[in-house]
Scaffold this active site. Structure first.
Site, PDB file in Angstrom:
ATOM      1  N   GLU A   6     -50.667   6.895 -23.939  1.00 35.51           N
ATOM      2  CA  GLU A   6     -51.525   7.302 -22.816  1.00 35.51           C
ATOM      3  C   GLU A   6     -51.744   8.809 -22.779  1.00 35.51           C
ATOM      4  OE1 GLU A   6     -50.115   6.253 -18.871  1.00 35.51           O
ATOM      5  OE2 GLU A   6     -51.940   6.986 -17.919  1.00 35.51           O
ATOM      6  N   LYS A  38     -54.202   3.830 -23.868  1.00 34.63           N
ATOM      7  CA  LYS A  38     -54.544   3.887 -22.432  1.00 34.63           C
ATOM      8  C   LYS A  38     -55.222   5.230 -22.157  1.00 34.63           C
ATOM      9  CE  LYS A  38     -52.446   3.638 -17.834  1.00 34.63           C
ATOM     10  NZ  LYS A  38     -51.525   2.917 -16.979  1.00 34.63           N
TER      11      LYS A  38
HETATM   12  C1  5MM Z   1     -48.496   4.331 -11.712  1.00 30.71           C
HETATM   13  O1  5MM Z   1     -48.495   5.726 -11.949  1.00 30.71           O
HETATM   14  C2  5MM Z   1     -48.017   6.168 -13.216  1.00 30.71           C
HETATM   15  C3  5MM Z   1     -47.276   7.435 -13.168  1.00 30.71           C
HETATM   16  O2  5MM Z   1     -46.395   7.698 -12.311  1.00 30.71           O
HETATM   17  P1  5MM Z   1     -45.562   9.093 -12.334  1.00 30.71           P
HETATM   18  O3  5MM Z   1     -46.561  10.216 -12.260  1.00 30.71           O
HETATM   19  O4  5MM Z   1     -44.736   8.952 -11.126  1.00 30.71           O
HETATM   20  O5  5MM Z   1     -44.769   9.125 -13.606  1.00 30.71           O
HETATM   21  C4  5MM Z   1     -49.183   6.591 -14.116  1.00 30.71           C
HETATM   22  O6  5MM Z   1     -48.748   6.954 -15.397  1.00 30.71           O
HETATM   23  C5  5MM Z   1     -50.147   5.488 -14.261  1.00 30.71           C
HETATM   24  O7  5MM Z   1     -49.562   4.457 -15.014  1.00 30.71           O
HETATM   25  C6  5MM Z   1     -51.439   5.907 -14.937  1.00 30.71           C
HETATM   26  O8  5MM Z   1     -51.815   7.213 -14.611  1.00 30.71           O
HETATM   27  C7  5MM Z   1     -52.516   4.969 -14.481  1.00 30.71           C
HETATM   28  O9  5MM Z   1     -52.539   4.967 -13.091  1.00 30.71           O
HETATM   29  P2  5MM Z   1     -53.912   5.191 -12.346  1.00 30.71           P
HETATM   30  O10 5MM Z   1     -53.534   5.245 -10.885  1.00 30.71           O
HETATM   31  O11 5MM Z   1     -54.478   6.471 -12.880  1.00 30.71           O
HETATM   32  O12 5MM Z   1     -54.736   3.977 -12.717  1.00 30.71           O
END
Ligand code: 5MM
Length: 339
Positions: A175, A217
């Site tokens: 990601e 991702k």
């Molecule tokens: C769910 O949030 C994840 C990260 O949490 P932390 O910042 O606490 O480590 C984040 O990596 C998430 O999986 C991705 O950004 C995708 O989430 P969004 O909200 O952008 O779809």
């Protein structure tokens, strides 16, 4: 087909995507404080158990990314959280990075950490039931950023992570998130994302990664959240597909977008549009955190015992995103909250 490719294909099977529920405690505390709920171990579990036991899990959620705390928890009936997820035919996954820290040499940027002791942690997560993992690198966009240093060092870490994960017989989600914050336009997002992806795949190749056993991702190609120039869904879809076709090797099994601050409807509509015109070989799906959870969380905040309605809302969002993976979503379906 290799075992890893098989897992990646199961996670992104037709109509399915990923629920990103891997918020670290700090992020989860922010989410819960926005609905005036105290961030206790019990409350974090209660909300997540509500989502993971929703019917929508069965048809639309092929994998769930968990946080270290959650993968070790048990439900109110004594079942482990990975077993609950598996009971819906979904695959448990785990976030294995330990967060983005200031990058020495370019302090306004971040480097994602977590490689020390990773081999041992992966062995433990495998025993707990995880079959895929996630590591997120973040890049700010401005006139001088991201620097080459941030692009190169994060790509190197992502590749070392992916190699260790495949050695442990799990599928790595790679990601690299180019953040939406900022005034930049969509062309700048295209340019930076291209650079970031190129470097990531250069490093993944050096580290002998089996690309078929990985999931990417990425962010969609979007204008910055403060950009004066807005873009429509067709432009977003076209540029996103172009960027991926140009920079991601065709062996990569699947692409599961992050939502990155888009509203729930924007994230669904843009994915739907991407699939409408997708002329690549990639499976294009979702790995949403906020865009799958926001409305459900808001409802849960009104009454944490109202499991039924919270699940109904989550099922609906899952279904809408599931439909968008095969370009079958439309705005009228949004109004039919039937599940
Ligand atoms: C769910 O949030 C994840 C990260 O949490 P932390 O910042 O606490 O480590 C984040 O990596 C998430 O999986 C991705 O950004 C995708 O989430 P969004 O909200 O952008 O779809």
């Amino acid at each position: 087909m290799s075992d890893l490719e098989n897992i990646a294909k199961q996670i992104l099977a037709k109509g399915k995507g990923i629920l990103a529920a891997d918020e670290s405690t700090g992020t989860m505390t922010k989410r819960l404080s926005s609905i005036n709920i105290e961030s206790t171990l019990e409350n974090r579990l209660k909300f997540r158990e509500t989502l993971f036991s929703s019917q929508g899990m069965k048809d639309y959620i092929g994998g769930v990314i968990l946080y270290d705390e959650t993968i070790k928890q048990k439900t109110s009936s004594g079942k482990s959280i990975p077993d609950l997820i598996k009971s819906f035919g979904s695959i448990p996954g785990i976030k294995v990075d330990t967060g983005a820290k200031n990058l020495a040499g370019s302090n306004e940027e971040k480097i994602t950490e977590g490689l020390d002791g990773l081999r041992e942690r992966l062995a433990e997560y495998f025993i707990l039931g995880a079959r895929f993992t996630k590591w997120r690198a973040v890049y700010n966009v401005s006139e001088k950023y991201p620097s080459d240093l941030a692009i190169k060092s994060n790509a190197h870490a992502l590749a070392r992570y992916a190699a260790l994960v495949q050695e442990a017989k799990m599928v790595p989600i790679v990601e690299p998130e180019v953040l939406m914050d900022g005034e930049h336009d969509i062309n700048k997002c295209f340019e930076i994302t291209s650079k970031v992806l190129k470097e990531c795949y250069k490093e993944l190749k050096i580290h002998n990664i089996n690309l078929k056993g990985t999931i990417l991702k990425p962010n969609m190609i979007l204008p910055g959240s403060k950009s004066k120039k807005k873009s429509n869904k067709t432009e977003i879809a076209k540029m996103t597909i172009k960027c991926l076709k140009e920079n991601v090797p065709s062996e990569v099994t699947g692409i599961a977008f992050l939502s990155g601050g888009q509203t729930e409807i924007e994230a669904t509509e843009n994915l739907n549009e991407i699939n409408k015109i997708n002329d690549s070989n990639f499976l294009m799906s979702f790995s949403y955190g906020r865009a799958l959870q926001q409305s459900a969380l808001k409802n849960w905040g009104k009454n944490i015992e109202d499991i039924d309605n919270t699940q109904k809302i989550f099922n609906h969002r899952s279904k809408m995103n599931g439909l968008s993976t095969s370009a079958k979503w439309n705005i009228d379906l949004e109004k039919q909250l039937t599940n």
